[in-house]
Design a protein around this motif. Structure first.
Motif, PDB file in Angstrom:
ATOM      1  N   ALA A 292      46.444  -3.821  -5.509  1.00  0.00           N
ATOM      2  CA  ALA A 292      45.906  -4.143  -4.225  1.00  0.00           C
ATOM      3  C   ALA A 292      45.929  -5.704  -3.777  1.00  0.00           C
ATOM      4  O   ALA A 292      45.171  -6.497  -4.364  1.00  0.00           O
ATOM      5  N   GLU A 294      44.976  -6.669  -0.845  1.00  0.00           N
ATOM      6  CA  GLU A 294      43.729  -6.924   0.086  1.00  0.00           C
ATOM      7  C   GLU A 294      42.679  -5.826  -0.187  1.00  0.00           C
ATOM      8  O   GLU A 294      43.198  -4.720  -0.987  1.00  0.00           O
ATOM      9  N   ASP A 295      41.784  -5.896   0.482  1.00  0.00           N
ATOM     10  CA  ASP A 295      40.671  -4.757   0.270  1.00  0.00           C
ATOM     11  C   ASP A 295      41.061  -3.586   1.078  1.00  0.00           C
ATOM     12  O   ASP A 295      41.848  -3.768   2.273  1.00  0.00           O
ATOM     13  N   VAL A 297      41.058   0.979   1.965  1.00  0.00           N
ATOM     14  CA  VAL A 297      40.342   2.355   1.407  1.00  0.00           C
ATOM     15  C   VAL A 297      41.273   3.365   1.425  1.00  0.00           C
ATOM     16  O   VAL A 297      42.330   3.551   2.180  1.00  0.00           O
ATOM     17  N   PRO A 302      36.634   2.891  -1.295  1.00  0.00           N
ATOM     18  CA  PRO A 302      36.924   1.333  -1.249  1.00  0.00           C
ATOM     19  C   PRO A 302      37.531   1.089  -2.600  1.00  0.00           C
ATOM     20  O   PRO A 302      37.086   1.201  -3.681  1.00  0.00           O
ATOM     21  N   VAL A 303      38.868   0.220  -2.389  1.00  0.00           N
ATOM     22  CA  VAL A 303      39.492  -0.524  -3.550  1.00  0.00           C
ATOM     23  C   VAL A 303      39.481  -1.832  -2.839  1.00  0.00           C
ATOM     24  O   VAL A 303      40.097  -2.365  -1.966  1.00  0.00           O
ATOM     25  N   ALA A 304      39.000  -2.630  -4.136  1.00  0.00           N
ATOM     26  CA  ALA A 304      39.157  -4.029  -3.837  1.00  0.00           C
ATOM     27  C   ALA A 304      40.360  -4.923  -4.200  1.00  0.00           C
ATOM     28  O   ALA A 304      41.100  -4.442  -4.920  1.00  0.00           O
ATOM     29  N   ARG A 305      40.347  -6.028  -3.402  1.00  0.00           N
ATOM     30  CA  ARG A 305      41.767  -6.799  -3.780  1.00  0.00           C
ATOM     31  C   ARG A 305      41.833  -7.079  -5.182  1.00  0.00           C
ATOM     32  O   ARG A 305      40.883  -7.333  -6.009  1.00  0.00           O
ATOM     33  N   ASP A 307      42.478  -4.876  -7.551  1.00  0.00           N
ATOM     34  CA  ASP A 307      42.399  -3.635  -8.320  1.00  0.00           C
ATOM     35  C   ASP A 307      43.727  -2.823  -8.547  1.00  0.00           C
ATOM     36  O   ASP A 307      44.609  -2.983  -7.706  1.00  0.00           O
TER      37      ASP A 307
END
Length: 404
Positions: A292, A294-295, A297, A302-305, A307
């Motif tokens: 990821a 960037e942050d 979805v 939600p997937v964080a930067r 991840d």
């Protein structure tokens, strides 16, 4: 508890029973926190719609820079040039991916693949010439592994005497981080670097010599690191996927002899059946990691930067609707219009898909014709499966048949 908060651990036991495990996960939700067999932790995408989104999402990149700290903590080296699977299109994003893919695309065009058909048929026949008099064998060792190894080795110009090491290193390279895995990846990279040097001194009519020429004639098109990385990718992706596709297909037919009888009686069904085997039990269980940038979805999760995101291609393919409103959990070699994600989706769609289809159709039709009474020599429920990494397939497949 929200499904995405449940931590799924991908163990050898999970992989051995993967179709049932993924079906359970899809009932809970399309995305789950996971601990992968490679040592990485992140998100596992199991639902079809979520998989399509993840495979083309612009914020999910193949260059691992956004997740460098997490990869280092897991001692993950598979993305590194020279010691893993780095330096190639599979771990690149545009514009590098576009440039690298274009350089090798011609070698796997439908026309080039069709020209290989007689040679693939001869390899299949030669292997079965040695096999059919025996009456029993490990089919992986005797047929489903050596056929794809021979094809990719001939394409690249790998000497026959080196192919056993070649196969062993390639298989281990895709496994979970361990001393044998790292040693195998290093050996494979070193071997191909040496082979590239030999092709530079004495070019031949093979794909590796052609790539060396591209590198030497125009330094701006292919670096030395990219040349070795591309060779490693072609070796691993060019045969491990097909080895396991064939193994999974034969296991499925041994479990359901009526389906095998259909193909023996109607060999024209085999090309379509290959698509069904790809859908039913994909050899590429997971796509390679995405990271990821960037942050974002995915399917409400939600997937964080930074991840790590893994797409379970095999699960997503089982989650796709099948023609005639059939049951996706059942094997049906007569299906028309089968769709799946086994070759991926988007810009990273498998370049070698035409070759894999040719090898699978040739190998399966020849095997069914020449060994009509093929049967399992051990309980299929006791088979050992590839225990780690992105692949799924039997490690060995003991069979019996009437010697001929």
């Amino acid at each position: 508890m929200h499904p995405s908060e449940q931590v799924v651990t991908i163990t050898a036991e999970f992989k051995a029973d993967a179709p049932a495990r993924y079906a359970e996960l899809r009932e809970l939700g399309p995305v789950h926190r996971s601990r992968f067999s490679t040592g990485l932790e992140g998100w596992l995408v199991v639902g079809h719609d979520a998989a399509l989104d993840a495979l083309v999402h612009p914020a999910l990149v193949k260059n691992s820079a956004p997740s460098r700290d997490k990869l280092a903590a897991a001692n993950y080296t598979n993305d590194r040039p020279g010691v893993g699977l780095g330096g190639n299109m599979l771990v690149s994003d545009p514009p590098d991916h576009t440039r690298l893919r274009k350089l090798v695309a011609g070698a796997f065009s439908p026309a080039r693949t069709r020209a290989l058909a007689p040679r693939v048929q001869r390899i299949a026949d030669d292997l079965l010439d040695r096999l059919v008099p025996k009456g029993e064998a490990d089919l992986v060792e005797a047929f489903t592994a050596p056929l794809p190894v021979a094809v990719i080795s001939e394409l690249l110009g790998v000497p026959e005497a080196d192919r056993a090491d070649f196969r062993r290193w390639s298989s281990l390279t895709l496994g979970a981080p361990s001393d044998p895995q790292r040693e195998a990846a290093l050996n494979l990279n070193r071997y191909l670097a040496d082979l590239i040097a030999a092709k530079r001194r004495s070019p031949a009519d093979d794909l590796l010599s052609a790539l060396v020429a591209v590198r030497d004639e125009d330094d701006g098109r292919l670096s030395e690191v990219e040349l070795v990385g591309t060779a490693v990718l072609l070796v691993v992706a060019g045969h491990e996927t097909t080895v396991n596709l064939l193994g999974n297909a034969v296991v499925a037919l041994l479990r359901d002899p009526a389906q095998a009888d259909l193909l023996r009686g109607r060999p024209e069904l085999v090309p379509g059946a290959v698509e069904e085997f790809l859908r039913y039990d994909s050899s590429v269980e997971h796509a390679t990691p995405r990271f990821a940038a960037e942050d974002l979805v995915i399917a409400g999760t939600p997937v964080a930067r930074g991840d790590v995101v893994m797409v379970a291609l095999s699960s997503a393919s089982r989650d796709m609707p099948v023609p005639d409103h059939g049951d996706p959990a059942e094997l049906d070699v007569t299906r028309n219009g089968v769709r799946h994600l086994s070759f991926g989706h988007g810009i990273h769609y498998c370049l070698g898909a035409p070759l894999a289809r040719l090898e699978a159709a040739t190998a399966l039709s020849t095997l069914l014709r020449r060994i009509p009474d093929l049967r399992a020599a051990a309980p299929l429920d006791e088979l050992e499966w590839v225990p780690s990494g992105i692949m799924r397939g039997p490690l060995a497949l003991p069979v019996r048949f009437t010697p001929r």
